[in-house]
Design an enzyme around this catalytic site. Structure first.
Site, PDB file in Angstrom:
ATOM      1  N   ASP A   1      27.976  76.432  21.399  1.00 21.50           N
ATOM      2  CA  ASP A   1      26.832  76.625  22.295  1.00 21.50           C
ATOM      3  C   ASP A   1      25.677  77.204  21.490  1.00 21.50           C
ATOM      4  OD1 ASP A   1      26.957  76.890  25.697  1.00 21.50           O
ATOM      5  OD2 ASP A   1      25.168  77.612  24.643  1.00 21.50           O
TER       6      ASP A   1
ATOM      7  N   LYS B   1      30.871  58.792  38.642  1.00 17.55           N
ATOM      8  CA  LYS B   1      30.615  60.204  38.920  1.00 17.55           C
ATOM      9  C   LYS B   1      29.555  60.396  40.005  1.00 17.55           C
ATOM     10  CE  LYS B   1      30.324  64.500  38.811  1.00 17.55           C
ATOM     11  NZ  LYS B   1      30.797  65.649  38.134  1.00 17.55           N
TER      12      LYS B   1
ATOM     13  N   ALA C   1      31.292  70.573  59.438  1.00 13.27           N
ATOM     14  CA  ALA C   1      29.878  70.761  59.753  1.00 13.27           C
ATOM     15  C   ALA C   1      29.485  72.212  59.502  1.00 13.27           C
ATOM     16  CB  ALA C   1      29.644  70.400  61.214  1.00 13.27           C
TER      17      ALA C   1
ATOM     18  N   CYS D   1      25.953  70.659  41.663  1.00 16.28           N
ATOM     19  CA  CYS D   1      26.152  69.207  41.482  1.00 16.28           C
ATOM     20  C   CYS D   1      25.580  68.362  42.606  1.00 16.28           C
ATOM     21  CB  CYS D   1      27.636  68.908  41.330  1.00 16.28           C
ATOM     22  SG  CYS D   1      28.292  69.531  39.784  1.00 16.28           S
TER      23      CYS D   1
ATOM     24  N   LYS E   1      29.801  78.155  48.128  1.00 13.56           N
ATOM     25  CA  LYS E   1      31.038  77.865  48.851  1.00 13.56           C
ATOM     26  C   LYS E   1      31.999  79.015  48.558  1.00 13.56           C
ATOM     27  CE  LYS E   1      33.543  75.133  45.401  1.00 13.56           C
ATOM     28  NZ  LYS E   1      34.187  73.860  45.120  1.00 13.56           N
TER      29      LYS E   1
END
Ligand code: UDX
Length: 448
Positions: A32, A210, A258, A266, A328
């Protein structure tokens, strides 16, 4: 001889892929440009919340099988296979994906490779990129060093990243080189020994698999959320509707929950980048429905703010407890989080917003430092005029309405994820409003 792998880009995808490849027995070098990230990963420290990943990282940094570096020279000498796992964020002010990091990584590793090797793209890219990058890699490589090229999209879900990488439900490899496909069969021999489907195809199909998968998932969520708008108006139970259509095996129940909609690193950016790419190809109207998918999704956030405003009257000075701000549950990721967006909008309208998330407070505070982040659910709800359940962590969903009733100023709860039992909350004296449900209370308030 066992293949030596490098993984370029050590964010969510790269760190997971590197640790999992080490777990499979490979010697892995993570690369990185961010020195701080490399230093902390080398110490076995992970900046993200992902079940099982810290353990793998520590295990393999200690065993020496997994190392990290900022040096492309070292990576170029070391690797037989170089995985590209850098981000392709949405370009500022545009829908298209930003390919800067992918292009730079491919260029750097192609220049640095001192032995014949395979470059494998894993990042989510606009269709057509792999073919272009293959040429770029060949042009940039040193004389006498043969560079092969393949595209191998990643389908991991946050919260299940280790499981999804070690035991994927399918492997997709796009390449025009039989040799490249064979090398990847070797890399993934463990999954293949369990009969994991292995789909060898061309570059374009691999790239599209994808984005098609993510576009389909986003569409499924917005589909049920569009029906939420209908049931909110006419009545009906959105959960039962989802259960009933989900029993049709052609439809399936998953991704029909819902609520305040999808977010994360993403789905939102991928549906936008796909539209942008397809328009560039001259197919202006082909993916236009994804614009609707995006808009239905964003309207759910408007609805949440509207319900809050309607329930408490003027938001100015009202105490609102926001439960959950991660995009989430089981994640500390707040990228494009619907919950955090709603919390920030309530704050900007003058509400006094207390936020509790079991893992994402710190990340959320970096984005919106002015919200009041607290360390427990009970602190968040103290004297609240309204409680908003915005991310369905099980710790939050299982809260006892009788207990909660003791500390709030008003027993009003908004269920932004359709996870609370109306009967139970109503029996404990609460007014409860859920997305996707017609609310007599709201209708009553709106009449006046
Ligand atoms: C997604 C894809 O699932 C994964 O295959 C891909 O590799 C990366 O993008 P992830 O971003 O981890 O994974 O999240 P996902 O579990 O798909 O959830 C995305 C969003 O949709 C979340 O905000 C979630 O709350 C929301 N969602 C999901 C719903 O609103 N309703 C549902 O029924 C399902």
């Amino acid at each position: 001889m066992t293949l030596k792998l490098t993984v370029i880009g050590t964010g969510y995808l790269g760190a997971t892929h590197a640790a999992c490849m080490a777990e499979l027995g490979y010697e892995v070098l993570g690369v990185d440009v961010d020195k701080e990230k490399i230093d902390s990963l080398s110490r076995g420290e992970l900046p993200i919340h992902e079940p099982g990943l810290p353990e793998l990282l520590r295990k393999h940094t200690q065993s020496g099988r997994l190392r990290f570096t900022t040096s492309f020279e070292e990576a170029g000498r070391f690797g037989d296979v170089h995985f590209i796992a850098v981000g392709t964020p949405q370009r500022a002010g545009e829908h298209a994906a930003d390919m800067t990091y992918v292009d730079a990584s491919v260029t750097a590793i192609a220049r640095a490779a001192t032995k014949s090797s395979l470059i494998v793209g894993k990042s989510t890219v606009p269709v057509g990129s792999a073919r272009r990058l293959k040429t770029l890699a060949r042009d940039e490589s040193q004389g006498g060093v043969a560079i092969d090229f393949a595209w191998n999209p990643e389908f991991l879900r946050e919260g299940f990243a280790v499981e999804d990488t070690l035991r994927p439900d399918r492997l997709v490899v796009g390449s025009d080189s039989v040799g490249a496909v064979d090398v990847l069969r070797e890399v993934y021999a463990d999954a293949l020994s369990r009969d994991t489907p292995f789909i060898a195809t061309d570059f374009e199909t691999a790239e599209l698999v994808k984005v098609a998968a993510n576009a389909f998932l986003a569409t499924k969520i917005s589909f049920i959320n569009a029906f939420s708008e209908v049931t909110e108006t006419v009545g009906g139970d959105i959960r039962t509707l989802a259960d009933a259509i989900g029993l049709d095996s052609r439809i399936g129940r998953k991704f029909l929950n819902a609520g305040i909609g999808f977010g994360g690193g993403c789905l939102p950016k991928d549906i936008r980048a796909l539209q942008a790419r397809v328009s560039e190809l001259g197919l202006d109207t082909t993916m236009r429905f994804l614009n609707e998918v995006d808009e239905v999704n964003l309207r759910r956030r408007d609805r949440a703010v509207f319900v809050a405003e309607t329930l408490v009257g003027n938001l100015e000075g009202k105490r609102i407890a926001v439960l959950g701000v991660a995009f989430k549950p089981n994640s500390d990721d707040v990228r494009d989080s619907p919950a955090l967006d709603v919390a920030a909008r309530l704050f900007n309208s003058g509400a006094d917003v207390s936020v509790y998330d079991p893992a994402a407070n710190a990340n959320a505070a970096r984005r919106y430092p002015r919200l009041n982040y607290v360390d427990s659910l009970s602190e968040a709800v103290r004297d609240a005029d309204l409680v908003m359940m915005l991310t369905e962590w099980s710790e939050l969903v299982s809260v006892d309405p009788d207990e909660l009733a003791k500390t709030v100023a008003h027993r009003r709860i908004f269920d932004g994820r359709n996870v609370l039992d109306h009967g139970r909350w109503t029996a404990a004296g609460w007014d409860i409003v859920s997305l996707g449900h017609k609310s007599e209370l709201l209708d009553e308030v709106l009449k006046h």
